[in-house]
Design a protein around this motif. Sequence first.
Motif, PDB file in Angstrom:
ATOM      1  N   VAL A 112      35.263  43.397 -31.373  1.00  0.00           N
ATOM      2  CA  VAL A 112      34.841  42.068 -31.822  1.00  0.00           C
ATOM      3  C   VAL A 112      36.079  41.233 -32.162  1.00  0.00           C
ATOM      4  CG1 VAL A 112      33.438  40.808 -33.506  1.00  0.00           C
ATOM      5  CG2 VAL A 112      32.736  43.070 -32.780  1.00  0.00           C
ATOM      6  N   LYS A 113      36.136  40.038 -31.596  1.00  0.00           N
ATOM      7  CA  LYS A 113      37.307  39.184 -31.819  1.00  0.00           C
ATOM      8  C   LYS A 113      36.908  37.927 -32.591  1.00  0.00           C
ATOM      9  CE  LYS A 113      40.131  41.392 -28.757  1.00  0.00           C
ATOM     10  NZ  LYS A 113      39.364  42.628 -29.013  1.00  0.00           N
ATOM     11  N   VAL A 114      37.840  37.457 -33.414  1.00  0.00           N
ATOM     12  CA  VAL A 114      37.619  36.197 -34.121  1.00  0.00           C
ATOM     13  C   VAL A 114      37.489  35.087 -33.085  1.00  0.00           C
ATOM     14  CG1 VAL A 114      38.708  34.499 -35.666  1.00  0.00           C
ATOM     15  CG2 VAL A 114      38.769  36.941 -36.231  1.00  0.00           C
ATOM     16  N   GLY A 115      36.490  34.234 -33.240  1.00  0.00           N
ATOM     17  CA  GLY A 115      36.275  33.138 -32.301  1.00  0.00           C
ATOM     18  C   GLY A 115      35.239  33.448 -31.240  1.00  0.00           C
ATOM     19  N   GLN A 116      34.926  34.739 -31.107  1.00  0.00           N
ATOM     20  CA  GLN A 116      33.947  35.175 -30.107  1.00  0.00           C
ATOM     21  C   GLN A 116      32.522  34.813 -30.555  1.00  0.00           C
ATOM     22  OE1 GLN A 116      34.399  39.377 -29.595  1.00  0.00           O
ATOM     23  NE2 GLN A 116      32.924  39.521 -27.929  1.00  0.00           N
ATOM     24  N   ILE A 117      31.663  34.517 -29.566  1.00  0.00           N
ATOM     25  CA  ILE A 117      30.255  34.283 -29.878  1.00  0.00           C
ATOM     26  C   ILE A 117      29.537  35.625 -29.779  1.00  0.00           C
ATOM     27  CG2 ILE A 117      28.140  33.056 -29.210  1.00  0.00           C
ATOM     28  CD1 ILE A 117      30.160  31.023 -29.971  1.00  0.00           C
ATOM     29  N   VAL A 118      28.885  36.042 -30.846  1.00  0.00           N
ATOM     30  CA  VAL A 118      28.172  37.315 -30.818  1.00  0.00           C
ATOM     31  C   VAL A 118      26.732  37.129 -31.302  1.00  0.00           C
ATOM     32  CG1 VAL A 118      30.211  38.792 -31.183  1.00  0.00           C
ATOM     33  CG2 VAL A 118      28.944  37.936 -33.152  1.00  0.00           C
ATOM     34  N   SER A 119      25.930  38.118 -30.960  1.00  0.00           N
ATOM     35  CA  SER A 119      24.560  38.116 -31.432  1.00  0.00           C
ATOM     36  C   SER A 119      24.370  39.366 -32.288  1.00  0.00           C
ATOM     37  CB  SER A 119      23.645  38.084 -30.216  1.00  0.00           C
ATOM     38  OG  SER A 119      22.454  38.711 -30.498  1.00  0.00           O
ATOM     39  N   VAL A 120      23.965  39.144 -33.543  1.00  0.00           N
ATOM     40  CA  VAL A 120      23.845  40.234 -34.508  1.00  0.00           C
ATOM     41  C   VAL A 120      22.388  40.402 -34.913  1.00  0.00           C
ATOM     42  CG1 VAL A 120      24.478  40.990 -36.835  1.00  0.00           C
ATOM     43  CG2 VAL A 120      26.181  39.874 -35.403  1.00  0.00           C
TER      44      VAL A 120
END
Lengths: 140, 182
Positions: A112-120
Motif C-alpha cells: 500500500v502506497k501513500v497517494g494510492q486509491i484503495v478500497s477497504v
Amino acid sequence: MTNNMKRFWLILGVFAILSGYLVWKRTFRPSDTNVASKKTEAVVSANTLIKAYASNEDSTNMLYLNKIVEVTGKVDTILEKDGQISVYLKEKSDTEGVMCAFNKTEIDTSSVKVGQIVSVKGICTGYLMDVILTKCSVNL
Amino acid sequence: MKTKVLVSMLLIASLQLVSAQKYLSKNGHVWFYSHTPMENVEAHNNQVVSVIDASTGDIKFNLLQKAFEFKVALMQEHFNENYMESEKFPKASFSGKITNLSTINFKKAGVYSAEVTGELSMHGITKTITTKGTIEVKGTSIIAVSKFTIAPKDFGIVIPQLVENKIAKEMEVNVDITYNPM
C-alpha cells in the motif's frame, strides 16, 4: 438392560457430548480478524462518508454504524502502533478522513502506497475526529 | 522606539506561538485487563484520539467503546450489549490536566514522570480520577504511558451474579499513546 434401553442411553450420550461441544465452540469462538468473507452492506466513498458524519452524526450512524462497509479513498498515511496498522484515507482538501484499523496479519504494508486509491472493507464503528473502521481488509 | 516595541511585541507573540504547542494522536492504544482466578479478560482499542497541550498541560482522550477488540467474540458482544451499553453510550472520554507540568520540558528529550487529574466519562457517568504515568520526549514526538484501575460499579456497570467471579472488581487500564505535533 434391554437393547432398546442401551440404544436410548447411547443416543442421549452422543447428543449430550455433541451439544456440549457446540455450546463450547460458540462460547469461545474467537473474534474475526477481518470481515472480508462477510457480506458488504454498504459501498461509499471516503469523502461522502466523512461529509455525512460531519454534517449529522446521528442520522449517519443510522445508515452505517455496525455495518460492513466498503470505503474507497486515497491513502494519506499509514500508521503502526503495538501490532495494529491504521490506514488513514483522506483527500488533501478535507480536514477529516476515515481511519481504517487492520490486524497486523491482514495487511502487507509494502503493498500500500501513500497517494494510492484503495478500497477497504471493515465494520463502521463510529465517529470521533474521523470515521473509524475496524477489522479491515484491503482491495488494491 | 516604536519599532523596538513592535519588535518586542512580535517576539513575545512568536514565543507564545512556539510554546502553544499541541500534540495529537489518532491511533492511541488503550487496553484493559480483568484478572480473576476463573478467567482473564483483555481488550484493546487502537483508535484512541488524544490531544496534549504542552503550554497549559491540558490532556484529552476520546474513544469509541465498540473499537475495543477482544480475543473471544462473545465477550465483545457482552461488553457492548450488557455492560457498556455501547448503543446508548458509544463514547468514553477523559479531560484533565497534567498537574506537575513545570517539571516536564517538552523541548528536551527524556522520560519525565507525570501526574494527571481529570474527569473520566463513560456509561453516562463522570468520575474524577488521578493517575501517574510517564511522558517521553523523543525527537518531535512524545509518548505518554499510564496505568490505573477503575471499578465497573463506579460507572454504574452491573455485573450479574452468575459471572461475578469471572469479572474483576477492579479493571487495570493501560494507556500508551504516541503523539505528533499538530
